[in-house]
Scaffold this active site. Structure first.
Site: not given
Ligand code: NAD
Length: 430
Positions: A82, A269, A285, A383
């Site tokens: 946008e 928005k 996300d 705009h």
């Molecule tokens: P992920 O599981 O890929 O990574 C997180 C993992 O990294 C942690 O569980 C931990 O084991 C590790 N880690 C290493 N160093 C860390 C640090 N310093 N801090 C935190 N963790 C560390 O990713 P995620 O963040 O658990 O999941 C994100 C994804 O899930 C996004 O792609 C999202 O789109 C998707 N998702 C979203 C929904 C929703 O929002 N409703 C539902 C399901 C999935």
């Protein structure tokens, strides 16, 4: 440290901007090529990310200048289609510097994972059984993600509520998890899944859903900005807008949004124009952020403005924004998308909380820019000039013709495709 005030950045060519950016942030030529879109996410990586991949989809990436966040100069990458958003954020950030920039803070990065328990003889008694077994349940949850615990995160608490539903009362258990630098969806969903047998054992009920809540109201980021009256006054089309008057009109506009959901949706928005652009540029996300923002805006039972605008005792305009901000710098697409990695480097972000604070600052800046324009000269003026370029391109203009046709459309105050096509046909020949 270099200043994020880059006067004239907008007047440079794309190549000149890339050179300036590389110098400012110490980017390698590969990193610049990634931001430029020449390298970066390719079809092969995309194939590992989603099903039935056929390629990737591009978006313009702009750099918002002038941001001062907690005393630190930041250049902010914004992925958005946008027009006006990057310019609006940069403009607001420039004015904000006169009041010391954005003062931001954030809560601990606590996410909520929900577990739905049904078929209970007495849900209130089952609730107390869950709470009585908290230590055991916490231990199970803690063992799920040793890496998260090593990073300083992990489960922090377990709560339980009896929720009245169309099917009668159900017990909803919340696991509160410190996700540190991850968005945490996968982490907390796994924890909820793992707790299922123990919860069925403790409650004698049946577990159905196990999933995080996007109403991440324990994981909020906050931004405050003070705009002195001198920063608010301006001239446009020969009209002088005086600072106190601009302030009052912005506060009136905010009061409208706070009182009326029809206006609040559009007001919010505008905030999300800034928020989402940074969320996307960092591979986060944005559906999760959008869902959280609007649920938070309706948490009183009535949908309202996410931000507040008012005057301080010295008459300055003061804006604040507090909203859920479940973003990560580890996991999800943030690690896989090459441009997301460069975006984080550009902002000098080393913790997810730093990123969440920059994002709300941009949301508040964008909110100010849109509200100020609406409350004074009207949003179409700025705009339309940008919109006219898109219309010119849609009408087939290329190269220099884009600017020529766009300027003519604006001068005529008719930014329409049919007129643009006529101009392209006419001027394309000359
Ligand atoms: P992920 O599981 O890929 O990574 C997180 C993992 O990294 C942690 O569980 C931990 O084991 C590790 N880690 C290493 N160093 C860390 C640090 N310093 N801090 C935190 N963790 C560390 O990713 P995620 O963040 O658990 O999941 C994100 C994804 O899930 C996004 O792609 C999202 O789109 C998707 N998702 C979203 C929904 C929703 O929002 N409703 C539902 C399901 C999935």
């Amino acid at each position: 440290m270099s200043s994020s005030r880059l006067p004239g950045f907008y007047q440079k060519s794309i190549e000149e901007r890339q050179v300036a950016l590389a110098k400012w942030a110490g980017l390698s030529s590969d990193e610049v090529q990634i931001l430029a879109g020449a390298m970066g996410l390719n079809a092969e990586s995309a194939d590992h990310m989603v099903e039935n991949a056929v390629g990737t989809f591009g978006l313009p990436l702009g750099i918002a200048t002038n941001f001062l966040v907690n005393g630190r100069d930041v250049l902010v990458p914004m992925a958005i289609e946008e027009p006006s958003v990057v310019a609006g954020a940069s403009y607001a950030a420039r004015l904000a510097r006169e009041g010391g920039g954005f003062v931001c803070s954030s809560s601990e990065p606590l996410m909520i994972s929900q577990i739905q328990i049904l078929d209970l003889a007495e849900p209130h008694a089952a609730r107390l059984d869950v709470l009585a077994n908290k230590a055991r349940l916490m231990e199970i949850a803690r063992d799920v993600d040793p890496m998260l615990v090593r990073a300083g995160g992990g489960p922090r608490d377990i709560e339980a509520r009896v929720v009245e539903s169309a099917l009668g009362p159900m017990l909803i258990v919340h696991i509160i998890v410190d996700c540190r630098d991850a968005m945490g969806a996968n982490a907390v969903n796994t924890m909820a899944e793992r707790l299922r047998p123990a919860l069925e054992d403790v409650t004698h009920g049946r577990v159905n859903l196990r999933i995080l809540s996007n109403l991440a109201d324990r994981r909020v980021a906050r931004a405050k900005v003070v705009l002195p009256l001198a920063a608010l006054s301006f001239e446009s089309d020969g009209v002088h807008y005086e600072g106190a008057n601009v302030r009052d009109r912005i506060v009136e506009a905010w009061a409208f949004a706070a009182a009326d959901p029809y206006r609040a949706a559009t007001h919010n928005k505008g905030i999300m124009n800034g928020v989402d652009a940074v969320v996307i540029a960092t591979g986060n996300d944005w559906r999760a952020i959008e869902a959280g923002a609007h649920a938070y805006a309706a948490r009183s039972g009535r949908y309202t403005s996410l931000s507040h605008w008012g005057a301080d005792k010295n008459g300055n305009l003061v804006g604040t924004l507090e909203m859920p901000m479940a973003v990560g710098i580890i996991g999800g697409a943030t690690k896989v998308h090459p441009a997301a990695q460069v975006a984080l480097k550009l902002m000098g972000v080393t913790e997810a909380r730093d990123l969440s604070e920059i994002i709300v600052a941009v949301g508040l800046a964008q909110n100010f820019a849109a509200t100020r324009a609406l409350a004074t000269e009207g949003i179409q003026r700025g705009h339309m000039a940008l919109h006219a370029r898109q219309v010119a391109i849609a009408a087939g203009a290329t190269g220099e013709l884009i600017e020529r046709v766009a300027a003519q459309l604006v001068a005529e105050r008719h930014v329409r495709l049919d007129r643009a096509q006529a101009l392209v046909a006419e001027q394309g020949k000359s």
